[in-house]
Structure formats: structure tokens, C-alpha cells
Enzyme design. Structure first.
Site, PDB file in Angstrom:
ATOM      1  N   TRP A  79       0.892  -1.159   0.000  1.00 36.73           N
ATOM      2  CA  TRP A  79       0.000   0.000   0.000  1.00 36.73           C
ATOM      3  C   TRP A  79       0.923   1.199   0.000  1.00 36.73           C
ATOM      4  CZ3 TRP A  79      -1.024   4.374   2.903  1.00 36.73           C
ATOM      5  CH2 TRP A  79      -2.241   5.008   2.652  1.00 36.73           C
ATOM      6  N   GLY A 106       5.705  -0.142   7.034  1.00 41.02           N
ATOM      7  CA  GLY A 106       5.907   0.977   7.960  1.00 41.02           C
ATOM      8  C   GLY A 106       6.426   2.184   7.209  1.00 41.02           C
TER       9      GLY A 106
END
Ligand code: M6R
Length: 613
Positions: A79, A106
Site C-alpha cells: 500500500w 511501515g
């Protein structure tokens, strides 16, 4: 966001990795990639788009031998945060010399400064990602000990990470680490798995180790060695997964969202089961670990959450004020920590989160802890970061929720919040008589959910009429106000129709300017306090020629001849109406999205767990 899967063992890694990624696609689905070590070489396949594209690429371009004999690998479904979703930005990323390769979930916040330094040292970068910077750092420090290089690189990094790293001269080893992004390790017989979520592992083993923030681990076939980021040994217990692989499958349903909507009676049964003490007219929520005295002494109850979980909290706010007689607030988690919330030891802050990994909610609960408040969690995913960091709270037991649009988690959250309000209320001023009535109402929730699902065909017919619209308003009052917000959120995220939830009274403070025949209004006119006024608001909408789809309780004729379409949810005590109405609105959103041909389980730009701020 983003999903990681790794494997080291004796079987062909590519197939295990790709199948694992399929289970994690809900975390991100704009590109995907795999890296394996084979014949002392790192082989990488990456594609834009879904995991199926990656599976095809591997099938077409990797030899049979590579697919079956490469037994160590890492993989990623993305993503995008840094850099557009394309093949170059897809993970895994190599270091400057191509000796190590890394996948990451992250954000590396100081990546610009780190990249500038690496560029000055002569590194060249292929992608726009923060991850490639981290990969180069690992490579820079790698001599012969991979975990040492990873620890050294991570000591230079600010931000969040869940990573898995391979080195081409260490064909039987993966190094993983976490800070702020989940990592779960699966321990099998002569094989070890790692993933961002146990759903990618459960088909292979139920023995798992959840890494804590600041943990690093070396994985070899069937062996796990956990260390601190300072590279000192540390022990972590092995837990057993409580769900099986089937519960994370679609079965006969076309979409996970459909499955999860229809699972609600069972999910609610699990959320409620064994948690009502009808004799004492209260709820049993032992995970809260609070004595009646501690409960009675609480000054304030604050819920922090995002998205659908926040909407559930807003329903809970009514419950806590009405039943527990407590000063209650619901805070948007992302805002909470950046304000100066006035909280202390007599306040309880409850983090509501299906995934238990939402970055903003996690940060809010850390802030509350820092300020001395009691913290607790209401999570669905067992062993998730919020569940573990809060140490006290209640699990939903709703089973895995895979569809990006949250459905069963919402109704179970509302049911559990109602039980919590009952428990706190009984410890304060709520009478036994009211407590008993609530116990009876709560134990009937699964039955009411079942009855609501029978409206499916009728709701589908109504959805067909409105599938072509571009704007919809949802209005409600009291318990129905947060449900209006939730109905609008469901519709917009899966159908891409612009939908707004408003308090019914607020419409005439601005939004009413937008009403006209092409803008329908979904009006929640259920039998809860405020109904009569909502009917007045429906009149106002009709006077502006907006079509009205009204949701009412049972046979109530209150909008007969006024609304264009009527959805009649079962007659229930008013505290239960948020659950039945939410289910009806989930079906409405689902069918509209289906008529519009939308990607229901994986709507554009979204991810299931939002692990970045
Ligand atoms: O896992 P969480 O409950 O913390 O997630 C919070 C939101 O990201 C989530 O509810 C989101 O709004 C859903 N896509 C809504 O359907």
C-alpha cells in the site's frame, strides 16, 4: 498497511509466499513482490497490481526448479506511501551491492536525511521508496553477520517498521524485526514462517510467536532466536492460534464483505456468549480486571478510535451516559495525542480497534498511558499490538474480518460496548430491574441480526433503484446518529458514491442546500428518542424533492406515504437498534457497490489496517 510473508524450510518457497500474500491482500494491493535465495543468488519477481499478477509472473518467468527448490524467501504486498504504485517501487528492495534484500511495512521518517548521506557515499537508488534506503543501510553494515547489520541499520532509523531480510550468502536464514508494525512468526516442523498477520500462516502451523516492538529475530528452518535491537538474547513465548484456515476463506460467498455481513449472528453469539450473568443482572468481562470499587471510582470514560471503530464508540457514548451514568467522550485517535487531553489516574481510556494495529489509535493509547490514565482495549485480533500493550480489555471474538469495509466488527463492538456500559452501570447506579431487561435484550441480539438479514432481497431491490446516484445523505438522531455516520462511511468506501452522515437536525445548517431530486436521503426514523423530530426532518427533505429511503422499526407506519422506500428492521429494545440498522445499511452499501461493479473487498486507495499516521 502492506503485508509481509517469509518462509524458510524444506518446501518450495514461492508458492507458500504467494498463497500467504493472498491472505494479506487486504493490507494493500497496489503491487507485490517475492525474493528467494537460490544457488547463492537473489532472485526477485515484482509486479504492479494484485498478487495474482505476481503469481502469473512467477509461473511464466521462473523455472520449475526455482519455483520448487528455492526454500527460503520473503514477499510483500504493498500500500504505497513513498512513491507511486509501480513495479520499481514494489518490494523487495536490494541494497547497493545486491547482497541483501528486504521487505518492509511501515515508514522510515528520516529517509531523506539517510538517503542524502548514502548518495554522498556513492549509493545509487532505483526507486522512490523509503524502504530502499533501509535496504541500502543494511547492505552498508553487512559483513558476515546479518542480524548485526540489521540492528546497526535500525539504530539509525526513525519511524516504524516490520521487516524481513535475506542475504545471498545466507540461504537458510531470514532476519526479521519490528517496531510499530506487526510481525508474527509461525514455528513448524523443520520450517518457519513469518507474516504481518497470522492469517497468512495459520494453514501451516498454529504455533506462533508475536514479536514485541524492538525485537529482532533470526529464523532458520524450525528454529527462532529472538534478540533485542541491541542484539542481546530475549525470550518470547509461543502462543496457539485460536482460529483455523477456513475462517479466513470466502467459502461460497462472492466477497468477504458478504460473508462477514452474513456471519454476524454467529459473530455476535461469540462476542456475547458466556458474558452475561442474568442472575446478577450484569456482564462478565473479566479481561477488564477491575474491582467494582475501581469501576465506581472512575471519573471519566474516554474512547479513542478511527473510522468504523470510532462510529461504534459514538454509539457506546450514548450507552455509557444513559446506562453507566458516566462522563464519556469519544475522541478521534489521530487528534487525541496532538491535543493536550486533560486526563489522569481516575480516567479510563479505551482503544477500540478491530485490527488492534491502527497507528493513530495505538499512539493515542500510549499518550494516555504516559499521562497516567488507565488504559484498556476493545480489539478483535488476538495478540494484536493494542491488545498486548493495553494489557486489559475485551476481545470481540468476531473471527477474522478480511473485507476492507468493516461490518461484523462494528456490530460486535456495539454489542460489547453495551455489555461494558451494563457492567459499569451495575457497579454504579443502574437498577437490577433495568440490568435484567438489558441482559434479555443483549442475549437476543443474534436473533435480531438473523431477522434483519432476511431483508436482504428487499434491500437489494431498493439498492438497484439508487445504484446510479452520485450523492447520498444519511441522517439520524440519538443512537441513530452514529449509525448514519457508519452507513455513509460504508457506502462511500465500497461504492465510491459521495455519501455524508449528518445529525438529522444539522441538515438545515448547510447541507440542505444540496438537496434536490438527484440526491437521496437515507433517514433513520427508528423507534428511539428523537424519532418524531426525524420525521419532521424527512418532511423537509421531501419538500426539497429529495427521494427518501427511511429505516423504521417493525410495522411502524410513521413514514407511510411520506418516504419513497421503507426498510423495516425488526422490533427491538431501542439500545439494540444501532445493530439492526447498521446491518441493513451494510446490505444497502454492499448491493449498490455490486450493481456498480466495484471491487468490494479491496476498494481503491484503501487498506484494512492503517498502520501509518
Ligand atoms: O482496525 P481498526 O478498527 O482500528 O480500523 C479503523 C479504521 O481504519 C477502519 O474502521 C476503517 O474505517 C474501515 N475501512 C471502515 O470500514
Amino acid at each position: 498497511m502492506c503485508g509481509i510473508v517469509g518462509y524458510v524450510g524444506y518446501r518450495g518457497a514461492p508458492e507458500i509466499l504467494v498463497n500467504g500474500l493472498r491472505k494479506l491482500e487486504y493490507r494493500g494491493y497496489d503491487s507485490a513482490g517475492v525474493a528467494v535465495v537460490f544457488d547463492n543468488e537473489i532472485k526477485i519477481a515484482k509486479t504492479k497490481g494484485k498478487v495474482n499478477n505476481l503469481a502469473e509472473r512467477i509461473e511464466k518467468t521462473w523455472s520449475e526448479k526455482l519455483q520448487t527448490k528455492a526454500t527460503t524467501g520473503i514477499s510483500h504486498t504493498r500500500w504505497a506511501t513513498h512513491g507511486e504504485p509501480n513495479e520499481i517501487n514494489a518490494h523487495p528492495h536490494l541494497d547497493n551491492d545486491g547482497r541483501t534484500v528486504l521487505v518492509h511495512n511501515g515508514i522510515i521518517e528520516n529517509c531523506r536525511a539517510l538517503k542524502a548521506r548514502l548518495l554522498a557515499e556513492g549509493h545509487t537508488f532505483a526507486s522512490e521508496t523509503d524502504t530502499e534506503v533501509l535496504a541500502h543501510l543494511v547492505g552498508k553494515y553487512y559483513k558476515t553477520d546479518l542480524i548485526e547489520a540489521v540492528c546497526e541499520a535500525l539504530s539509525k532509523v526513525e519511524g516504524t517498521f516490520g521487516i524481513a531480510v535475506l542475504a545471498k550468502d545466507k540461504p537458510d536464514e531470514i532476519v526479521v524485526a519490528r517496531k510499530g508494525s506487526p510481525i508474527v512468526i509461525g514455528v513448524g516442523d523443520d520450517e518457519t514462517f513469518v507474516a504481518s498477520d497470522a492469517a497468512a500462516i495459520v494453514a501451516h502451523t498454529k504455533n506462533v510467536i508475536y514479536l514485541d516492538d524492538g525485537d529482532v529475530a533470526i529464523l532458520t528452518a524450525g528454529e527462532v532466536e529472538v534478540r533485542t535491537l541491541e542484539n542481546s538474547p530475549i525470550s518470547r513465548e509461543v502462543s496457539t492460534l485460536e482460529f483455523d484456515a477456513d475462517s479466513a476463506e470466502k467459502g461460497e460467498h462472492k466477497h468477504f464483505m458478504h460473508k462477514e455481513i452474513f456471519e454476524q449472528p454467529d459473530a455476535l453469539r461469540n462476542a456475547i456468549g458466556g458474558r452475561l450473568d442474568k442472575d446478577k443482572a450484569t456482564a462478565i468481562l473479566s479481561g477488564l480486571s477491575m474491582s467494582p470499587r475501581e469501576m465506581a471510582e472512575l471519573r471519566r470514560f474516554i474512547m479513542v478510535a478511527c473510522g468504523t471503530s470510532m462510529n461504534a464508540g459514538l454509539v457506546g457514548e450514548y450507552y455509557f451516559e444513559d446506562l453507566a451514568d458516566m462522563i464519556t467522550d469519544v475522541e478521534q485517535a489521530a487528534e487525541f495525542r496532538y491535543r493536550n487531553p486533560i486526563i489522569g489516574s481516575q480516567d479510563m481510556v479505551l482503544a477500540i480497534s478491530q485490527s488492534g494495529e491502527t497507528a493513530d489509535t495505538l499512539a493515542a493509547i500510549r499518550e494516555a498511558k504516559q499521562k497516567g490514565a488507565l488504559i484498556s482495549g476493545l480489539c478483535n485480533v488476538v495478540g494484536s499490538t493494542i491488545a498486548r500493550e493495553t494489557g486489559r480489555g475485551v476481545y470481540l471474538h468476531a473471527g477474522p474480518e478480511i473485507g476492507v469495509a468493516s461490518t461484523k466488527a462494528f456490530t460486535c463492538q456495539v454489542a460489547v460496548l453495551l455489555m461494558m456500559a451494563l457492567k459499569f452501570g451495575r457497579g454504579r447506579r443502574l437498577s437490577r430491574d433495568v440490568g435484567q431487561k438489558l441482559c434479555a435484550a443483549i442475549s437476543n441480539i443474534p436473533k435480531y441480526a438473523e431477522e434483519t438479514l432476511k431483508l436482504d432481497g428487499q434491500i437489494r431491490d431498493i439498492a438497484k433503484v439508487y445504484a446510479g446516484v452520485e450523492d447520498v445523505f444519511f441522517i439520524g438522531r440519538g443512537y441513530m446518529y452514529p449509525v448514519a455516520l457508519e452507513g455513509a462511511l460504508k457506502l462511500k468506501e465500497i461504492s465510491y458514491i459521495h455519501a455524508e452522515g449528518y445529525h438529522a437536525a444539522e441538515l438545515k445548517h448547510g447541507p440542505i442546500a444540496l438537496l434536490e431530486p438527484r440526491v437521496p436521503v437515507v433517514a433513520l426514523a427508528n423507534d428511539v428518542p428523537g424519532k418524531d423530530k426525524t420525521i419532521g426532518n424527512i418532511e423537509e427533505c421531501k419538500a426539497r424533492n429529495s427521494p427518501v429511503i427511511a429505516v423504521v422499526t417493525g410495522d411502524d407506519p410513521c413514514v407511510d406515504g411520506l418516504a419513497d422506500h421503507i426498510i423495516r428492521v425488526p422490533e427491538t429494545p431501542d439500545v439494540i437498534a444501532p445493530i439492526t440498522v447498521a446491518i441493513a445499511l451494510q446490505l444497502f452499501a454492499y448491493h449498490i457497490a455490486e450493481f456498480r461493479g466495484c471491487e468490494i473487498d479491496q476498494p481503491r486507495n484503501l487498506a484494512k489496517s492503517v498502520t501509518v499516521e
